[in-house]
Design a protein around this motif. Structure first.
Motif, PDB file in Angstrom:
ATOM      1  N   GLN A 111      -6.499  18.149 -18.463  1.00 22.92           N
ATOM      2  CA  GLN A 111      -6.889  19.097 -17.419  1.00 22.92           C
ATOM      3  C   GLN A 111      -8.375  19.076 -17.074  1.00 22.92           C
ATOM      4  O   GLN A 111      -8.765  19.540 -16.009  1.00 22.92           O
ATOM      5  CB  GLN A 111      -6.530  20.531 -17.835  1.00 22.92           C
ATOM      6  N   THR A 112      -9.243  18.591 -17.989  1.00 25.09           N
ATOM      7  CA  THR A 112     -10.684  18.677 -17.743  1.00 25.09           C
ATOM      8  C   THR A 112     -11.413  17.403 -18.176  1.00 25.09           C
ATOM      9  O   THR A 112     -10.932  16.638 -19.009  1.00 25.09           O
ATOM     10  CB  THR A 112     -11.323  19.852 -18.518  1.00 25.09           C
ATOM     11  N   MET A 113     -12.591  17.232 -17.593  1.00 25.64           N
ATOM     12  CA  MET A 113     -13.547  16.233 -18.038  1.00 25.64           C
ATOM     13  C   MET A 113     -14.869  16.973 -18.140  1.00 25.64           C
ATOM     14  O   MET A 113     -15.257  17.694 -17.213  1.00 25.64           O
ATOM     15  CB  MET A 113     -13.666  15.081 -17.043  1.00 25.64           C
ATOM     16  N   GLU A 114     -15.543  16.830 -19.287  1.00 31.31           N
ATOM     17  CA  GLU A 114     -16.821  17.505 -19.423  1.00 31.31           C
ATOM     18  C   GLU A 114     -17.826  16.612 -20.118  1.00 31.31           C
ATOM     19  O   GLU A 114     -17.473  15.778 -20.950  1.00 31.31           O
ATOM     20  CB  GLU A 114     -16.681  18.838 -20.148  1.00 31.31           C
ATOM     21  N   ALA A 115     -19.080  16.779 -19.718  1.00 35.47           N
ATOM     22  CA  ALA A 115     -20.190  16.058 -20.345  1.00 35.47           C
ATOM     23  C   ALA A 115     -20.881  17.021 -21.300  1.00 35.47           C
ATOM     24  O   ALA A 115     -21.134  18.177 -20.945  1.00 35.47           O
ATOM     25  CB  ALA A 115     -21.163  15.558 -19.290  1.00 35.47           C
ATOM     26  N   ILE A 116     -21.165  16.535 -22.479  1.00 37.45           N
ATOM     27  CA  ILE A 116     -21.850  17.333 -23.491  1.00 37.45           C
ATOM     28  C   ILE A 116     -23.223  16.699 -23.708  1.00 37.45           C
ATOM     29  O   ILE A 116     -23.322  15.493 -23.908  1.00 37.45           O
ATOM     30  CB  ILE A 116     -21.064  17.338 -24.823  1.00 37.45           C
ATOM     31  N   GLY A 117     -24.264  17.492 -23.664  1.00 33.92           N
ATOM     32  CA  GLY A 117     -25.607  16.960 -23.877  1.00 33.92           C
ATOM     33  C   GLY A 117     -26.601  17.662 -22.980  1.00 33.92           C
ATOM     34  O   GLY A 117     -26.411  18.820 -22.602  1.00 33.92           O
ATOM     35  N   ASP A 150     -27.395  17.175 -19.805  1.00 33.52           N
ATOM     36  CA  ASP A 150     -26.861  17.497 -18.477  1.00 33.52           C
ATOM     37  C   ASP A 150     -25.378  17.838 -18.589  1.00 33.52           C
ATOM     38  O   ASP A 150     -24.516  17.041 -18.250  1.00 33.52           O
ATOM     39  CB  ASP A 150     -27.043  16.312 -17.518  1.00 33.52           C
ATOM     40  N   SER A 151     -25.088  19.037 -19.074  1.00 30.38           N
ATOM     41  CA  SER A 151     -23.694  19.444 -19.272  1.00 30.38           C
ATOM     42  C   SER A 151     -23.066  19.874 -17.958  1.00 30.38           C
ATOM     43  O   SER A 151     -23.712  20.506 -17.122  1.00 30.38           O
ATOM     44  CB  SER A 151     -23.615  20.597 -20.269  1.00 30.38           C
ATOM     45  N   TRP A 152     -21.805  19.515 -17.775  1.00 34.05           N
ATOM     46  CA  TRP A 152     -21.016  19.908 -16.621  1.00 34.05           C
ATOM     47  C   TRP A 152     -19.546  19.831 -17.002  1.00 34.05           C
ATOM     48  O   TRP A 152     -19.194  19.254 -18.018  1.00 34.05           O
ATOM     49  CB  TRP A 152     -21.305  19.034 -15.398  1.00 34.05           C
ATOM     50  N   GLN A 153     -18.703  20.421 -16.168  1.00 42.25           N
ATOM     51  CA  GLN A 153     -17.265  20.371 -16.418  1.00 42.25           C
ATOM     52  C   GLN A 153     -16.532  20.247 -15.084  1.00 42.25           C
ATOM     53  O   GLN A 153     -16.925  20.855 -14.096  1.00 42.25           O
ATOM     54  CB  GLN A 153     -16.766  21.610 -17.150  1.00 42.25           C
ATOM     55  N   CYS A 154     -15.461  19.426 -15.088  1.00 45.08           N
ATOM     56  CA  CYS A 154     -14.625  19.247 -13.905  1.00 45.08           C
ATOM     57  C   CYS A 154     -13.167  19.527 -14.251  1.00 45.08           C
ATOM     58  O   CYS A 154     -12.712  19.184 -15.348  1.00 45.08           O
ATOM     59  CB  CYS A 154     -14.732  17.817 -13.367  1.00 45.08           C
ATOM     60  N   GLN A 155     -12.465  20.130 -13.315  1.00 41.57           N
ATOM     61  CA  GLN A 155     -11.029  20.346 -13.441  1.00 41.57           C
ATOM     62  C   GLN A 155     -10.326  19.144 -12.828  1.00 41.57           C
ATOM     63  O   GLN A 155     -10.663  18.718 -11.720  1.00 41.57           O
ATOM     64  CB  GLN A 155     -10.608  21.625 -12.717  1.00 41.57           C
ATOM     65  N   PRO A 201      -9.577  13.288  -7.586  1.00 36.40           N
ATOM     66  CA  PRO A 201     -10.316  14.353  -6.901  1.00 36.40           C
ATOM     67  C   PRO A 201     -10.539  15.498  -7.896  1.00 36.40           C
ATOM     68  O   PRO A 201      -9.607  15.939  -8.561  1.00 36.40           O
ATOM     69  CB  PRO A 201      -9.381  14.768  -5.769  1.00 36.40           C
ATOM     70  N   MET A 202     -11.788  15.928  -8.037  1.00 38.76           N
ATOM     71  CA  MET A 202     -12.121  16.921  -9.062  1.00 38.76           C
ATOM     72  C   MET A 202     -12.875  18.107  -8.471  1.00 38.76           C
ATOM     73  O   MET A 202     -13.611  17.958  -7.503  1.00 38.76           O
ATOM     74  CB  MET A 202     -12.990  16.277 -10.138  1.00 38.76           C
ATOM     75  N   LYS A 203     -12.679  19.257  -9.098  1.00 44.21           N
ATOM     76  CA  LYS A 203     -13.467  20.455  -8.817  1.00 44.21           C
ATOM     77  C   LYS A 203     -14.385  20.652 -10.009  1.00 44.21           C
ATOM     78  O   LYS A 203     -13.910  20.772 -11.146  1.00 44.21           O
ATOM     79  CB  LYS A 203     -12.561  21.661  -8.628  1.00 44.21           C
TER      80      LYS A 203
END
Length: 126
Positions: free
Chosen positions: A46-52, A54-59, A73-75
């Motif tokens: 369900q998600t992709m996220e960057a840890i560090g 520049d953190s962000w998360q996409c659905q 296509p991601m939100k």
């Protein structure tokens, strides 16, 4: 008589077991997948996220679990800013150890390697 009844039941259960397997892109990925696996991407169904730094998360939308490439296509959200984006993902490699996930963004391709402790379906935040 029991054998005749069990065989059809096992055949019916086999496709369900294959569908329960997580998609190949699920896991922990990094540009340099050494023992520290610094600045990883954590990808679940369900998600992709960057840890560090520049953190962000996409659905993520529902993706074909047996495919080896996807248009995604991601939100997303980063530091209070919501945005949408579409990426192309391509998975290569025969074994978990050799797998690479190349993500094509508007700034160009980035190739990630599966982190050594990450198994398919075992993405966890560390």
């Amino acid at each position: 008589m029991r054998r005749v009844v069990l065989v059809p039941l096992l055949l019916l259960a086999a496709p369900a077991l294959a569908e329960d397997r997580p998609p190949a892109y699920v896991g922990k990925w990094a540009v340099i997948a050494d023992k520290t696996c610094a600045e990883p991407l954590l990808i679940t169904e369900q998600t992709m996220e960057a840890i560090g730094d520049d953190s962000w998360q996409c659905q993520l939308p529902a993706l074909a679990p047996t495919a080896l490439s996807w248009s995604v296509p991601m939100k997303c959200a980063m530091e209070g800013t919501d945005y949408t984006q579409t990426q192309s993902w391509k998975l290569t490699g025969e074994t978990l150890r050799d797998q690479c996930l190349t993500i094509q963004t508007k700034t160009g391709p980035v190739t990630y390697r599966r982190c050594s402790l990450s198994k398919r379906g075992a993405a966890r935040r560390s």
